[in-house]
Design a protein around this motif. Structure first.
Motif, short mmCIF file in Angstrom:
data_model
loop_
_atom_site.label_atom_id
_atom_site.label_comp_id
_atom_site.label_asym_id
_atom_site.label_seq_id
_atom_site.Cartn_x
_atom_site.Cartn_y
_atom_site.Cartn_z
N HIS A 32 42.75 7.12 46.87
CA HIS A 32 43.02 5.79 46.33
C HIS A 32 43.81 5.93 45.02
O HIS A 32 43.50 6.81 44.20
CB HIS A 32 41.71 5.05 46.07
CG HIS A 32 41.89 3.59 45.81
ND1 HIS A 32 42.30 3.10 44.58
CD2 HIS A 32 41.73 2.50 46.61
CE1 HIS A 32 42.37 1.78 44.64
NE2 HIS A 32 42.05 1.40 45.86
N PRO A 33 44.82 5.09 44.79
CA PRO A 33 45.64 5.19 43.57
C PRO A 33 44.83 5.15 42.28
O PRO A 33 45.14 5.86 41.32
CB PRO A 33 46.56 3.98 43.67
CG PRO A 33 46.69 3.73 45.13
CD PRO A 33 45.35 4.06 45.70
N VAL A 34 43.79 4.32 42.23
CA VAL A 34 42.97 4.23 41.02
C VAL A 34 42.19 5.53 40.81
O VAL A 34 42.03 6.00 39.68
CB VAL A 34 42.01 3.02 41.08
CG1 VAL A 34 41.09 3.01 39.86
CG2 VAL A 34 42.79 1.72 41.16
N ALA A 35 41.72 6.13 41.91
CA ALA A 35 41.00 7.41 41.82
C ALA A 35 41.96 8.50 41.33
O ALA A 35 41.57 9.36 40.53
CB ALA A 35 40.41 7.79 43.17
N ILE A 36 43.19 8.47 41.81
CA ILE A 36 44.19 9.43 41.35
C ILE A 36 44.43 9.25 39.86
O ILE A 36 44.53 10.22 39.10
CB ILE A 36 45.51 9.27 42.14
CG1 ILE A 36 45.31 9.64 43.61
CG2 ILE A 36 46.61 10.14 41.52
CD1 ILE A 36 46.54 9.43 44.47
N GLY A 37 44.52 7.99 39.41
CA GLY A 37 44.73 7.70 38.00
C GLY A 37 43.59 8.21 37.14
O GLY A 37 43.82 8.78 36.06
N ALA A 38 42.36 8.03 37.60
CA ALA A 38 41.20 8.50 36.85
C ALA A 38 41.18 10.03 36.78
O ALA A 38 40.93 10.62 35.72
CB ALA A 38 39.91 7.98 37.49
N ALA A 39 41.45 10.68 37.92
CA ALA A 39 41.47 12.14 37.96
C ALA A 39 42.60 12.68 37.09
O ALA A 39 42.46 13.71 36.41
CB ALA A 39 41.62 12.62 39.40
N ARG A 40 43.71 11.97 37.10
CA ARG A 40 44.87 12.36 36.29
C ARG A 40 44.53 12.39 34.80
O ARG A 40 44.87 13.33 34.09
CB ARG A 40 46.00 11.37 36.57
CG ARG A 40 47.18 11.42 35.64
CD ARG A 40 48.04 10.18 35.86
NE ARG A 40 49.19 10.17 34.97
CZ ARG A 40 49.99 9.11 34.83
NH1 ARG A 40 49.74 8.01 35.51
NH2 ARG A 40 51.02 9.16 34.02
N LEU A 41 43.84 11.35 34.32
CA LEU A 41 43.45 11.30 32.92
C LEU A 41 42.45 12.40 32.57
O LEU A 41 42.49 12.98 31.48
CB LEU A 41 42.87 9.94 32.57
CG LEU A 41 43.84 8.77 32.47
CD1 LEU A 41 43.13 7.54 31.93
CD2 LEU A 41 45.04 9.09 31.60
N ALA A 42 41.53 12.67 33.51
CA ALA A 42 40.53 13.72 33.27
C ALA A 42 41.20 15.08 33.10
O ALA A 42 40.92 15.82 32.15
CB ALA A 42 39.53 13.75 34.42
N VAL A 43 42.11 15.41 34.01
CA VAL A 43 42.83 16.69 33.93
C VAL A 43 43.70 16.73 32.67
O VAL A 43 43.74 17.74 31.96
CB VAL A 43 43.70 16.91 35.19
CG1 VAL A 43 44.60 18.13 35.02
CG2 VAL A 43 42.81 17.08 36.41
N GLY A 44 44.38 15.62 32.39
CA GLY A 44 45.23 15.56 31.21
C GLY A 44 44.44 15.74 29.93
O GLY A 44 44.87 16.45 29.01
N GLY A 45 43.28 15.11 29.84
CA GLY A 45 42.45 15.23 28.66
C GLY A 45 41.97 16.65 28.44
O GLY A 45 42.01 17.18 27.32
N VAL A 46 41.53 17.31 29.51
CA VAL A 46 41.06 18.70 29.41
C VAL A 46 42.21 19.62 29.00
O VAL A 46 42.06 20.49 28.13
CB VAL A 46 40.46 19.17 30.76
CG1 VAL A 46 40.18 20.67 30.73
CG2 VAL A 46 39.17 18.40 31.06
N PHE A 47 43.36 19.43 29.63
CA PHE A 47 44.54 20.25 29.31
C PHE A 47 44.92 20.12 27.84
O PHE A 47 45.20 21.12 27.15
CB PHE A 47 45.71 19.81 30.20
CG PHE A 47 47.05 20.38 29.80
CD1 PHE A 47 47.34 21.72 30.02
CD2 PHE A 47 48.01 19.58 29.19
CE1 PHE A 47 48.57 22.25 29.64
CE2 PHE A 47 49.24 20.10 28.82
CZ PHE A 47 49.52 21.44 29.03
#
Length: 302
Positions: A32-47
């Motif tokens: 789902h696009p919203v799930a991708i957006g949430a996962a994207r922020l999580a990975v971005g924040g950790v990085f």
């Protein structure tokens, strides 16, 4: 860093953002696009947090909690608002309203809170860019204007404008890498519930985690770091207008990577977008130097 390079840092960020839609087309269908957006922020924040600690650590002394919370909330709200708008009222209307309204709203917020009137060059550039964006997207055979979808898209545009103007204040006081690391980590926390609402088995697939990794590292971590770095030297309204290079990039990628066809109206729209952005770069390089607007900043103590 030379302040004249700042517009190109923001353009680089916008180009990376413009690859987001193309990258998402390669994600598993169950994502789902919203799930991708949430996962994207999580990975971005950790990085970003890893980068902060590798470059010397993070000092939270005198950290502006209120401003950070507002920036993080704005970015967290942008994700579901934009994706919901696109789902309800279509890609064309959702994209044009969200991306097109952000520069105008940013200029209005600067005028309202910072008492800084946008220049004529900014108005001309923004008008050309938004007109180009309209011509680029609003030529589809099936355009549906849904009031709720339009309202959601306006909310997304306002969220991005608020993020830009608050971040402009923050990067003048703290290192831009530290700012984006803290903001996106907090944004990821805000969106974490979405990872529980939507089915996430797709992320175990090679395509799933590779797309999320790219979106998190490049279109979130690197892109927003460049955007924050550029904000040190240009106003938030200028930065948001320059960010209209995002739909331009998305259209070019659509043509050359996805085999999409553009009609004459779309090509004229692309030209107007490039003209508007070019005008603003010329004005920014000539007029904006480090510290511009430093005497007119929002106060978010606490």
């Amino acid at each position: 860093m030379n302040g004249k390079l700042a517009p190109f840092l923001i353009l680089s960020a916008a180009i990376l953002w413009g690859t987001t839609g193309t990258a998402q087309t390669f994600a598993p269908e169950s994502a789902h696009p919203v799930a991708i957006g949430a996962a994207r922020l999580a990975v971005g924040g950790v990085f970003l947090m890893i980068l902060v600690f590798l470059t010397g650590g993070l000092s939270l002394k005198n950290w502006p909690l209120r401003a950070t919370f507002l920036a993080a909330l704005s970015m967290a709200l942008f994700q579901p608002l934009f994706f919901t708008a696109v789902t309800i009222t279509g890609v064309a209307i959702g994209t044009v309203v969200a991306i097109g309204s952000a520069p105008v709203l940013s200029g209005f917020l600067e005028w309202l809170f910072l008492k800084r009137r946008p220049s004529r060059i900014w108005w001309s550039s923004t008008f050309l860019s938004i007109l180009g964006c309209l011509m680029l997207f609003l030529n589809k055979d099936s355009v549906v204007v849904d009031p709720i979808g339009v309202f959601m898209a306006l909310g997304a545009g306002l969220s991005f404008a608020v993020y830009a103007i608050v971040s402009r204040d923050l990067v003048g006081k703290f290192p831009s890498l530290s700012i984006v690391a803290v903001v996106f980590t907090l944004s990821a926390v805000f969106l974490a519930p979405f990872l529980l609402v939507f089915e996430m088995a797709w992320i175990a697939d090679v395509r799933g985690w590779s797309i999320v990794l790219y979106l998190g590292v490049m279109t979130t971590g690197v892109a927003y770091f460049l955007f924050g770095k550029g904000l040190t030297y240009v106003s938030s309204s200028t930065a948001v207008t320059l960010a209209l290079a995002e739909p331009l990039t998305a259209a070019i990628f659509g043509v050359f990577l996805l085999g999409e066809n553009l009609n004459a109206t779309s090509w004229i729209g692309m030209f107007l977008l490039m003209l508007g952005i070019g005008l603003l770069i010329g004005a920014s390089r000539g007029n904006e130097t480090k510290g511009t607007g430093s005497s007119a900043r929002l106060s978010f103590k606490g």
